[in-house]
Design an enzyme around this catalytic site. Structure first.
Site, PDB file in Angstrom:
ATOM      1  CG  ASP A  46      45.968 -37.974  81.077  1.00 35.85           C
ATOM      2  OD1 ASP A  46      47.101 -38.361  81.406  1.00 35.85           O
ATOM      3  OD2 ASP A  46      45.150 -38.698  80.468  1.00 35.85           O
ATOM      4  N   GLY A 100      52.263 -37.867  76.951  1.00 37.98           N
ATOM      5  CA  GLY A 100      50.901 -38.287  76.625  1.00 37.98           C
ATOM      6  C   GLY A 100      50.839 -39.287  75.490  1.00 37.98           C
ATOM      7  N   GLY A 101      49.685 -39.944  75.388  1.00 40.18           N
ATOM      8  CA  GLY A 101      49.456 -40.929  74.330  1.00 40.18           C
ATOM      9  C   GLY A 101      49.383 -42.332  74.914  1.00 40.18           C
ATOM     10  CB  SER A 131      59.433 -45.969  73.869  1.00 38.84           C
ATOM     11  OG  SER A 131      59.498 -47.304  74.320  1.00 38.84           O
ATOM     12  CG  ASN A 132      62.691 -49.891  75.526  1.00 40.38           C
ATOM     13  OD1 ASN A 132      62.604 -51.048  75.144  1.00 40.38           O
ATOM     14  ND2 ASN A 132      61.857 -49.406  76.457  1.00 40.38           N
ATOM     15  CG  HIS A 133      59.148 -50.750  73.356  1.00 40.87           C
ATOM     16  ND1 HIS A 133      59.568 -52.064  73.438  1.00 40.87           N
ATOM     17  CD2 HIS A 133      58.878 -50.351  74.618  1.00 40.87           C
ATOM     18  CE1 HIS A 133      59.513 -52.462  74.713  1.00 40.87           C
ATOM     19  NE2 HIS A 133      59.113 -51.442  75.455  1.00 40.87           N
ATOM     20  CE1 TYR A 179      54.388 -46.321  73.371  1.00 42.26           C
ATOM     21  CE2 TYR A 179      55.818 -48.220  73.628  1.00 42.26           C
ATOM     22  CZ  TYR A 179      55.444 -46.944  74.006  1.00 42.26           C
ATOM     23  OH  TYR A 179      56.114 -46.307  75.017  1.00 42.26           O
ATOM     24  CE  LYS A 183      55.922 -43.219  72.792  1.00 39.77           C
ATOM     25  NZ  LYS A 183      55.487 -41.939  73.372  1.00 39.77           N
ATOM     26  CB  SER A 223      60.931 -50.325  82.874  1.00 40.14           C
ATOM     27  OG  SER A 223      61.150 -51.234  81.826  1.00 40.14           O
TER      28      SER A 223
HETATM   29  C1  15L Z   1      57.526 -48.581  77.301  1.00 38.36           C
HETATM   30  O1  15L Z   1      57.757 -47.841  76.359  1.00 38.36           O
HETATM   31  C2  15L Z   1      56.186 -48.631  77.914  1.00 38.36           C
HETATM   32  O2  15L Z   1      55.533 -47.389  77.861  1.00 38.36           O
HETATM   33  C3  15L Z   1      56.174 -49.121  79.320  1.00 38.36           C
HETATM   34  O3  15L Z   1      54.847 -49.489  79.613  1.00 38.36           O
HETATM   35  C4  15L Z   1      57.156 -50.273  79.588  1.00 38.36           C
HETATM   36  O4  15L Z   1      56.597 -51.425  79.146  1.00 38.36           O
HETATM   37  C5  15L Z   1      58.520 -49.995  78.973  1.00 38.36           C
HETATM   38  O5  15L Z   1      58.465 -49.469  77.688  1.00 38.36           O
HETATM   39  C6  15L Z   1      59.464 -51.210  78.929  1.00 38.36           C
HETATM   40  O6  15L Z   1      60.140 -51.402  77.928  1.00 38.36           O
HETATM   41  O7  15L Z   1      59.531 -51.916  79.922  1.00 38.36           O
END
Ligand code: 15L
Length: 272
Positions: A38, A73-74, A112-114, A141, A145, A170
């Protein structure tokens, strides 16, 4: 993968973060000796590698000699572009360069889903969202990804470094919102999924969603199951309490329109 070929020593980046802390507790039971990494000291791990992902030399030292890498990480929420660039974009690039230079053949990348956050959430009988849905990042963010997934594809095609990119929902001990009833990944299922991603054979670059077997699931878990992931948890026992507090998801609420939820409207910012 035959037991003798399975990775044992695994670099865990982001080891001091929320998911990293949970995985430090849970992954050893799946047979791993973790090397925590980390940018901050890792509580309870005095032997952790503490360095900045922006320092390629230090990342090379951290990966040297491990069998595989789990890259959590990140920065994990929204942040100014310069910070995302350093931690998530340059950081991921250094991680892959270090893997290539040190001969590490398997990475599990915490996407991530984002990365697909602006995808409308399925309503009613609409089909689950497939992994090949186009990238629709909801934040800088999420954009990092999307980049990470492309980076993983490039390192497979060009350099033969295999990756499973997991679009994590999550991963926290309990869901804390009605949206999370759909995207929750229990920590125990998170460890099961990382384990499957570490030992599945011939993954090339495989993208999967990461959640538990939630009754209100939004996305297709079949690609994750094909790796050997068998989720055991479901958020449904938390539903009544959360719905009583918040109400059901509403088509009139912009925070409820997309997979990314409030990241599409008012994302949490780093540090948080
Ligand atoms: C993510 O990618 C985040 O890292 C995490 O903090 C949550 O917020 C999660 O998504 C989410 O979608 O709930």
């Amino acid at each position: 993968m035959p037991a003798a070929d399975r990775p044992r020593t695994v670099l865990l980046t982001g080891a001091a973060g929320g998911m990293g802390t949970l995985m430090r507790d849970l992954l050893p039971a799946h047979g791993y000796a973790l090397r925590p990494h980390d940018i901050r000291p890792v509580a309870g791990a005095p032997d952790a590698f503490v360095s900045d992902l922006a320092d390629l030399g230090a990342v090379r030292e951290a990966v040297r000699g491990v069998d595989a890498i789990v890259h959590l990480g990140g920065i994990s929420v929204e942040a100014p572009f310069e910070e995302i660039l350093r931690a998530n974009i340059q950081g991921a690039y250094h991680l892959y360069e270090a893997a290539r230079l040190e001969g590490i053949r398997r990475v599990v990348f915490a996407s991530s889903n984002h990365a697909v956050g602006f995808t409308p959430r399925p309503v009613g009988d609409a089909p689950l969202i497939p992994v090949d849905t186009p990238h629709r990042p909801d934040t800088l963010y999420g954009l990092s990804k999307s980049f990470g997934e492309d980076l993983a594809q490039f390192y497979w095609d060009r350099h033969g470094v295999e990756t499973v990119s997991i679009r994590i929902g999550s991963c926290i001990p309990e869901p804390t919102s009605v949206r999370m009833l759909s995207v929750w990944l229990s920590p125990a299922d998170g460890a099961r999924l990382l384990h499957a991603a570490l030992i599945a054979e011939d993954v090339g670059h495989t993208v999967v969603y990461g959640s538990s077997a939630n009754t209100r699931l939004w996305w297709d878990l079949a690609p994750a199951r094909a790796l050997g992931y068998a989720p055991r948890d479901d958020s449904e026992p938390y539903a009544a309490k959360l719905i009583a507090a918040e109400g059901e998801l509403s088509p009139d609420n912009p925070d409820h329109a997309h997979l990314g939820g409030h990241f599409c409207t008012n994302p949490p910012v780093w540090p948080h």
